[in-house]
Design an enzyme around this catalytic site. Sequence first.
Site, PDB file in Angstrom:
ATOM      1  N   SER A  36       0.804  -1.186  -0.041  1.00 28.07           N
ATOM      2  CA  SER A  36      -0.074   0.263   0.026  1.00 28.07           C
ATOM      3  C   SER A  36       0.663   1.279   0.040  1.00 28.07           C
ATOM      4  O   SER A  36       2.127   1.346   0.512  1.00 28.07           O
ATOM      5  CB  SER A  36      -0.818   0.100   1.184  1.00 28.07           C
ATOM      6  OG  SER A  36      -1.377   1.302   1.332  1.00 28.07           O
TER       7      SER A  36
ATOM      8  N   TYR B  95      -1.941  -0.673  10.325  1.00 28.31           N
ATOM      9  CA  TYR B  95      -2.075  -1.183   8.989  1.00 28.31           C
ATOM     10  C   TYR B  95      -0.793  -0.549   8.014  1.00 28.31           C
ATOM     11  O   TYR B  95      -0.109  -1.417   7.435  1.00 28.31           O
ATOM     12  CB  TYR B  95      -3.352  -0.570   8.330  1.00 28.31           C
ATOM     13  CG  TYR B  95      -3.540  -0.729   6.717  1.00 28.31           C
ATOM     14  CD1 TYR B  95      -4.140  -1.918   6.276  1.00 28.31           C
ATOM     15  CD2 TYR B  95      -2.909   0.241   5.904  1.00 28.31           C
ATOM     16  CE1 TYR B  95      -4.277  -2.357   5.027  1.00 28.31           C
ATOM     17  CE2 TYR B  95      -3.059  -0.094   4.227  1.00 28.31           C
ATOM     18  CZ  TYR B  95      -3.610  -1.560   3.956  1.00 28.31           C
ATOM     19  OH  TYR B  95      -3.775  -1.673   2.877  1.00 28.31           O
TER      20      TYR B  95
ATOM     21  N   LYS C  86       2.225  -3.058   6.429  1.00 26.14           N
ATOM     22  CA  LYS C  86       2.369  -3.025   5.082  1.00 26.14           C
ATOM     23  C   LYS C  86       4.154  -2.791   4.933  1.00 26.14           C
ATOM     24  O   LYS C  86       4.808  -2.918   3.934  1.00 26.14           O
ATOM     25  CB  LYS C  86       1.663  -1.958   4.200  1.00 26.14           C
ATOM     26  CG  LYS C  86       0.176  -2.341   4.251  1.00 26.14           C
ATOM     27  CD  LYS C  86       0.100  -3.752   3.424  1.00 26.14           C
ATOM     28  CE  LYS C  86      -1.357  -4.073   3.304  1.00 26.14           C
ATOM     29  NZ  LYS C  86      -1.417  -5.254   2.320  1.00 26.14           N
TER      30      LYS C  86
END
Length: 287
Positions: A142, A155, A159
């Site tokens: 991402s 998150y 990532k």
Amino acid sequence: MERKKMIITAGNRGIGAAIAVKFAQAGYDVSLSYAHSRESAEEVAEKVRACGGRCFLHKAVLEEEGTAEAFIHESIQELGGVDVFVNNAIRPGLGGGLLDIDTVEMDKLMRADLRAAILCSRETARYMVKHNVKGCIIVISSMRAERAMPNAGLYSGFKAGLNQMVKCFALDLAPFGIRMNGVAPGAIKVRTNAELLATGMPEKIVQAKDEFAERVPLGRKGKPEDIAEAVFFLASDKASYITGETLLVDGGLTIPGFPESVGPAGTDAYTWGYIPRPETWTWADQY
């Protein structure tokens, strides 16, 4: 000619579905996992089979103990091998700000977004090494791994961890002729406005999501097919000398720093992330 074989997690909708169909069109059989919607998985399977390929569906909540490994093993057995593995699955949610992090949810995010990707990649790589398959493993990362934003530490951190693991794991696998890379999507429109409204999302938020496209230098949100093309390129022979890289596919969104908001014209906030459009250019008249 024997069809090649691809395994993908969360291949039943959005980016995952586009990737599955792209590989099927190129002559691959596909095995995909889905967490909840069997109906959407069946729709993807129909498209894969329409391309002449086989498609195997596996209901798999990958954060559950043993599920990631079992999905890979069963997929390899059904396909008769594997040439490409794509890790696309995540658990919805960013994790919240540091002061609000819930331990249980944190562990679930870690197991889904990080641990499952590692385990699936490990089991795939073990098969490839044992059977001398010069294959390819691709992780969907991402842009948030590169840009710090509030309420997204878990998150984004997971990532970012995957991005560094891609580099390290690529070195582990290079002696066996196996390549490992990542693709980091930017703002991708994976649902229609009607689908977003059906989830209960307020119309004001849906409209804001559409307007966000104006902040992307290339003038639009990405499509799942944009990511599928990047993944397919990295899996192809055209990328045979590329390994350990994470390709950012974001239409230029992160170049100015991914503006969360833009202030009034003439203010500093306006210039941060502001991308002029062709119709605003006047300098050309001077030449």
